[in-house]
Enzyme design. Structure first.
Site, PDB file in Angstrom:
ATOM      1  N   CYS A 118      -3.621   3.546  -0.130  1.00 44.39           N
ATOM      2  CA  CYS A 118      -2.679   4.593   0.269  1.00 44.39           C
ATOM      3  C   CYS A 118      -2.609   5.736  -0.737  1.00 44.39           C
ATOM      4  O   CYS A 118      -2.258   6.858  -0.369  1.00 44.39           O
ATOM      5  CB  CYS A 118      -1.279   4.015   0.451  1.00 44.39           C
ATOM      6  N   HIS A 132       1.476   8.314   8.433  1.00 39.89           N
ATOM      7  CA  HIS A 132       0.905   7.942   7.129  1.00 39.89           C
ATOM      8  C   HIS A 132      -0.560   7.554   7.303  1.00 39.89           C
ATOM      9  O   HIS A 132      -0.889   6.375   7.385  1.00 39.89           O
ATOM     10  CB  HIS A 132       1.720   6.783   6.545  1.00 39.89           C
ATOM     11  N   CYS A 182       3.936   3.529  -2.780  1.00 40.81           N
ATOM     12  CA  CYS A 182       3.441   2.170  -2.974  1.00 40.81           C
ATOM     13  C   CYS A 182       1.994   2.118  -2.510  1.00 40.81           C
ATOM     14  O   CYS A 182       1.542   2.950  -1.731  1.00 40.81           O
ATOM     15  CB  CYS A 182       4.303   1.149  -2.240  1.00 40.81           C
ATOM     16  N   GLY A 235      -1.384  -0.595  -1.470  1.00 43.56           N
ATOM     17  CA  GLY A 235      -1.821  -1.933  -1.103  1.00 43.56           C
ATOM     18  C   GLY A 235      -2.478  -2.690  -2.241  1.00 43.56           C
ATOM     19  O   GLY A 235      -3.020  -2.100  -3.181  1.00 43.56           O
TER      20      GLY A 235
END
Length: 405
Positions: free
Chosen positions: A102, A355, A386, A388
């Protein structure tokens, strides 16, 4: 033979010039980008940056860094280089691809920023793309069986929705109702900003084609659900756990889209007449337990603040990626910030607009830059997210329009 003397290098100031993005689409066969290539989305944003800034000679671009989480098919083949060629940049301009899930675009920015500060580049383009309709998260991966056999991670660590449920477990005071309330507020903030014309400044329209419907034009984000209420969210299913707390309504969806921005040495930006939207102050990445990856922004922010000598009280604006409402709420609780604090995601966030994994970091930065232009009373802001497999990333920026002392 004596080694040659090397003149000492001073670290140069790095500035965010401008950023753009495609409208974000819904992933899947009915999404507006279902038959559009991922690399063409990147080409569109690079070309738009050059169109908006004719004062930037294309040959002055020293690097193109483009992130993708699933580097396969039309998101593979060193997409930073191939997209640069397709966008018409001179063949002398190099490029590369990057992956931090991300935070791909965020890492593309911090990577080229380091090169600019060191003096390896004067101007660079950084961004990200994710076509989750063509390339679902995890496509083609082969996790080492030792992750589970040696109990390196919990079995839920590779399913992001399950990690969000785990975060609810860790912080039981963050209820589903509270997460739904935050999600509804995100939708409302986005809708208000959209109606005021604030979102449109970031967007570059994209021509789309469908074998069934013909040509179209993507001019606005596809995911937002204006009019969302806590009551409608309460009725949604919890796909990751029976009687769970994470739903499609209090999490970002599966999306397609691309982002890009121009970064430069501040002296070079002034020389070329480029605008200065933000000044980079510092950044940090941090690791956390993969099964609660959503808590990553907390240690990343603490680390960034410590390394820059700032405190959370110095931060006047926050762009926090809304992968899941619970992740944002855990961050806010840790720093003693209320759920409805107007400094946080003033124009809503990923729960509303989407996203597309690796692209989102530059969306956060572009919006923070727009906020800075409207808020000369604010000196510092952060973009945080955040990541992954158990990480978080935070970048701290300074407002060049700040009118304080």
């Amino acid at each position: 033979m004596a080694a040659p003397a090397i003149a000492g290098r001073a670290v140069r100031d790095v500035v965010f010039v401008d950023g753009v993005r495609t409208p974000f689409g819904k992933a899947g066969p009915k999404g507006m980008y279902a038959e559009t290539r991922a690399d063409d989305l990147v080409v569109k944003v690079i070309r738009e940056l050059l169109r908006r800034h004719p004062e930037l000679p294309p040959e002055r671009v020293d690097e193109v860094a483009i992130a993708a989480t699933t580097q396969i098919g039309d998101q593979g083949l060193t997409i930073g280089r191939t997209a640069a060629l397709l966008a018409g940049l001179p063949r002398s301009v190099p490029g590369y691809s990057i992956d931090r899930m991300c935070a791909g675009a965020m890492t593309a920015v911090t990577s080229v920023a380091g090169g600019i500060a060191f003096g390896a580049y004067d101007v660079a383009i950084a961004g990200g793309v994710e076509h989750m309709g063509r390339h679902p998260m995890g496509e083609g991966v082969d996790p080492n069986p030792r992750f589970l056999a040696d109990k390196i991670v919990d079995t839920s660590a590779l399913v992001m929705g399950q990690t969000a449920e785990n975060l609810h477990d860790r912080f039981p005071h963050i209820s589903k109702e509270r997460a739904d309330r935050y999600a509804a507020a995100s939708q409302a903030r986005y809708d208000e900003a959209h109606r005021a014309g604030k979102i449109a400044a970031d967007l570059v329209p994209v021509a789309t084609r469908s074998a069934e419907s013909g040509w179209g034009l993507a001019g606005a984000d596809e995911p937002p659900r204006p009019g969302t209420t806590v009551e409608t969210l309460a009725a949604l299913k919890t796909p990751f756990r029976p009687h769970g707390r994470v739903t499609a309504g209090n999490a970002a969806g599966l999306n397609d889209g691309a982002t890009a921005c121009v970064l430069a040495d501040e002296a070079t930006a002034r020389e070329l007449g480029l605008p200065v939207g933000m000044r980079l102050v510092g950044y940090a990445f941090a690791g956390v337990d993969p099964e609660v990856m959503g808590v990553g922004p907390v240690p990343a922010t603490e680390k960034a603040l410590e390394r820059t000598g700032l405190s959370i009280d110095d931060i006047g604006l926050f762009e926090v990626n809304e992968a899941f409402a619970v992740q944002v709420l855990a961050f806010l609780d840790h720093f003693g910030i209320s759920d409805d604090d107007p400094r946080v995601n003033p124009w809503g966030g990923a729960i509303a607009c989407g996203h597309p994994l690796a692209s989102s970091g530059v969306r956060l930065m572009t919006q923070l830059s727009r906020h800075f232009a409207e808020r000369p009373d604010v000196r510092y802001g952060i973009t945080t997210m955040c990541i992954g497999i158990g990480m978080g990333g935070t970048v701290i920026w300074e407002n060049p329009a700040w009118e304080g002392k």
